[in-house]
Scaffold this motif. Structure first.
Motif, PDB file in Angstrom:
ATOM      1  N   VAL A  18       0.417  -1.425  -0.023  1.00 21.08           N
ATOM      2  CA  VAL A  18      -0.163  -0.042   0.466  1.00 21.08           C
ATOM      3  C   VAL A  18       1.064   0.753   0.444  1.00 21.08           C
ATOM      4  N   GLY A  19       1.874   1.479   0.553  1.00 19.14           N
ATOM      5  CA  GLY A  19       2.291   2.453   0.604  1.00 19.14           C
ATOM      6  C   GLY A  19       3.240   2.402   0.160  1.00 19.14           C
ATOM      7  N   ARG A  20       3.966   1.648  -0.824  1.00 20.52           N
ATOM      8  CA  ARG A  20       4.537   1.322  -2.576  1.00 20.52           C
ATOM      9  C   ARG A  20       3.123   2.006  -3.158  1.00 20.52           C
ATOM     10  N   PHE A  21       2.519   1.619  -3.298  1.00 24.58           N
ATOM     11  CA  PHE A  21       1.025   2.304  -4.710  1.00 24.58           C
ATOM     12  C   PHE A  21       0.902   3.874  -4.157  1.00 24.58           C
ATOM     13  N   TRP A  22       1.226   4.505  -2.761  1.00 29.48           N
ATOM     14  CA  TRP A  22       0.554   5.688  -3.001  1.00 29.48           C
ATOM     15  C   TRP A  22       1.374   6.545  -3.326  1.00 29.48           C
ATOM     16  N   ALA A  23       2.952   5.928  -3.185  1.00 29.91           N
ATOM     17  CA  ALA A  23       4.520   6.526  -3.441  1.00 29.91           C
ATOM     18  C   ALA A  23       4.115   7.032  -4.579  1.00 29.91           C
ATOM     19  N   GLU A  24       3.706   6.046  -5.723  1.00 29.00           N
ATOM     20  CA  GLU A  24       3.821   6.139  -6.789  1.00 29.00           C
ATOM     21  C   GLU A  24       2.540   6.981  -7.604  1.00 29.00           C
ATOM     22  N   GLY A  27       4.025  10.851  -7.124  1.00 26.96           N
ATOM     23  CA  GLY A  27       4.732  11.132  -7.664  1.00 26.96           C
ATOM     24  C   GLY A  27       6.014  11.698  -5.812  1.00 26.96           C
ATOM     25  N   TRP A  28       5.761  10.572  -4.649  1.00 20.23           N
ATOM     26  CA  TRP A  28       6.776  10.812  -3.253  1.00 20.23           C
ATOM     27  C   TRP A  28       7.498   9.798  -3.419  1.00 20.23           C
ATOM     28  N   SER A  29       8.056   9.258  -2.429  1.00 18.93           N
ATOM     29  CA  SER A  29       8.875   8.318  -1.946  1.00 18.93           C
ATOM     30  C   SER A  29       8.541   7.691  -0.269  1.00 18.93           C
ATOM     31  N   VAL A  30       9.489   5.632  -0.552  1.00 14.80           N
ATOM     32  CA  VAL A  30       8.880   5.040   0.731  1.00 14.80           C
ATOM     33  C   VAL A  30      10.098   5.650   1.532  1.00 14.80           C
ATOM     34  N   PHE A  31       9.719   5.608   2.631  1.00 15.60           N
ATOM     35  CA  PHE A  31      10.469   6.275   4.102  1.00 15.60           C
ATOM     36  C   PHE A  31       9.975   4.870   4.640  1.00 15.60           C
ATOM     37  N   ARG A  32      10.878   4.182   5.506  1.00 12.04           N
ATOM     38  CA  ARG A  32      10.506   3.230   6.477  1.00 12.04           C
ATOM     39  C   ARG A  32      11.596   3.427   7.730  1.00 12.04           C
ATOM     40  N   PRO A  33      10.867   4.610   8.621  1.00 14.31           N
ATOM     41  CA  PRO A  33      11.450   4.948  10.154  1.00 14.31           C
ATOM     42  C   PRO A  33      11.744   3.733  10.846  1.00 14.31           C
ATOM     43  N   GLY A  34      11.078   3.000  10.740  1.00 17.14           N
ATOM     44  CA  GLY A  34      10.314   1.754  12.017  1.00 17.14           C
ATOM     45  C   GLY A  34       9.593   0.471  10.945  1.00 17.14           C
ATOM     46  N   VAL A  35       8.376   0.101  11.928  1.00 17.35           N
ATOM     47  CA  VAL A  35       7.930  -1.190  11.199  1.00 17.35           C
ATOM     48  C   VAL A  35       6.826   0.070  11.160  1.00 17.35           C
ATOM     49  N   THR A  36       6.391   0.300  10.670  1.00 13.11           N
ATOM     50  CA  THR A  36       5.744   1.146   9.224  1.00 13.11           C
ATOM     51  C   THR A  36       6.281   2.001   8.206  1.00 13.11           C
ATOM     52  N   THR A  37       5.345   2.391   6.682  1.00 16.76           N
ATOM     53  CA  THR A  37       5.454   2.260   5.960  1.00 16.76           C
ATOM     54  C   THR A  37       5.529   3.831   5.764  1.00 16.76           C
ATOM     55  N   TYR A  38       6.556   4.777   5.401  1.00 16.98           N
ATOM     56  CA  TYR A  38       5.830   6.494   5.727  1.00 16.98           C
ATOM     57  C   TYR A  38       6.395   6.976   4.268  1.00 16.98           C
ATOM     58  N   VAL A  39       4.886   7.265   3.841  1.00 18.85           N
ATOM     59  CA  VAL A  39       5.439   7.856   2.796  1.00 18.85           C
ATOM     60  C   VAL A  39       5.720   9.345   1.989  1.00 18.85           C
ATOM     61  N   GLY A  40       5.999  10.616   1.987  1.00 15.38           N
ATOM     62  CA  GLY A  40       6.196  11.556   2.033  1.00 15.38           C
ATOM     63  C   GLY A  40       7.107  12.471   0.791  1.00 15.38           C
ATOM     64  N   PRO A  41       6.653  13.722   0.440  1.00 19.74           N
ATOM     65  CA  PRO A  41       7.662  14.549  -0.526  1.00 19.74           C
ATOM     66  C   PRO A  41       9.068  13.598  -1.267  1.00 19.74           C
ATOM     67  N   VAL A  42       9.511  14.098  -2.135  1.00 23.99           N
ATOM     68  CA  VAL A  42      11.066  13.213  -2.849  1.00 23.99           C
ATOM     69  C   VAL A  42      12.671  13.524  -2.195  1.00 23.99           C
ATOM     70  N   LEU A  93      -0.818   1.004 -11.922  1.00 27.20           N
ATOM     71  CA  LEU A  93      -0.137   0.713 -10.049  1.00 27.20           C
ATOM     72  C   LEU A  93      -1.478  -0.694  -9.902  1.00 27.20           C
ATOM     73  N   GLY A  94      -2.132  -0.665  -9.779  1.00 26.40           N
ATOM     74  CA  GLY A  94      -3.320  -1.740  -9.303  1.00 26.40           C
ATOM     75  C   GLY A  94      -4.624  -0.979  -8.598  1.00 26.40           C
ATOM     76  N   ALA A  95      -5.188   0.314  -8.719  1.00 26.72           N
ATOM     77  CA  ALA A  95      -6.299   0.983  -8.276  1.00 26.72           C
ATOM     78  C   ALA A  95      -7.086   0.250  -9.643  1.00 26.72           C
TER      79      ALA A  95
END
Length: 246
Positions: A18-24, A27-42, A93-95
């Motif tokens: 889900v995180g990768r979908f929303w990043a794509e 047009g943002w990036s995926v970050f994983r600061p912990g157990v969650t998948t964080y999606v934010g600007p590039v 992308l899968g939507a």
């Protein structure tokens, strides 16, 4: 004292997918600061982002039910061609198309790979400078009551309120809008998508929580245990969290 929304918390059975979908999608990036998948600007990981309301995807053991989410994202477009291109790209992308009783409308309703509904809007002047997320939209029974609570809860500016909808945005005039939309749906299950709020540096989180309770928020036990954040519900029962400053 005041709070600001810093991220949309989205539960997912497969948080990375889900995180990768929303990043794509954004047009943002995926970050994983912990157990969650964080999606934010590039760019490098920045938290909280000074402009965007980002997405934090949290893994849960239960898949989404057929129940429509009461919080969803609206995506902005700049032209009819852009809207068509974005819808096609998101489906690649899968939507998938989603039917929530929208009828014949100029926007397109889709669902992400786990069924979380969102809208791809037709071009609107209002959203020309929001970034990819035009608005975080909350279904509610009484937009005026929601406006009273959230206008006091946050430092965002109330732009419009009617019997059918209420609109807030950062006082800086940047980022997405927060919109409360009158709907006939009744809340029956916990929200799978909610807002996370953050105090400003130097503010007292505990005092902010006390202030929110005085405004009508109620404590919420989601089985979170001993955590640094506080789970609350607004006067209509929409869950939200007050995070601890890092």
């Amino acid at each position: 004292m005041a709070l600001r929304p810093v991220q949309v918390n989205m539960k997912a059975f497969d948080g990375l997918v889900v995180g990768r979908f929303w990043a794509e999608a954004l047009g943002w990036s995926v970050f994983r600061p912990g157990v969650t998948t964080y999606v934010g600007p590039v760019g490098g990981f920045v938290w909280p982002d000074p402009v965007a309301v980002c997405i934090d995807v949290v893994p849960v053991p239960e898949p989404k039910t057929a129940t429509k989410n009461r919080v969803h994202l609206d995506l902005a477009t700049t032209s009819a061609a852009h809207q068509a291109e974005l819808v096609a790209r998101l489906q690649a992308l899968g939507a998938t198309p989603a039917h929530v009783g929208q009828g014949d409308v100029p926007w397109t309703v889709l669902a992400d790979p786990e069924g979380n509904e969102f809208c791809v809007l037709e071009p609107r002047e209002t959203y020309r400078d929001t970034g990819p997320i035009a608005a975080v939209v909350v279904d509610c029974a009484d937009p005026r009551a929601m406006a009273r609570f959230w206008d006091e809860a946050m430092d965002w500016t109330l732009h419009e309120v009617t019997d059918d909808h209420a609109v807030l945005r950062s006082a800086k005039g940047v980022g997405p809008y927060l919109e409360f939309l009158r709907t006939p749906d009744v809340k029956t299950v916990p929200d799978r998508v909610h807002l996370d709020l953050l105090p400003y540096p130097g503010d007292d989180k505990a005092a902010e929580v006390v202030r929110l309770r005085a405004l009508g928020a109620t404590d919420l036990d989601l089985g979170q245990g001993d955590v640094a954040w506080t789970c609350l519900a607004d006067p209509e029962g929409h869950e939200f969290c007050v995070l601890a400053p890092s």
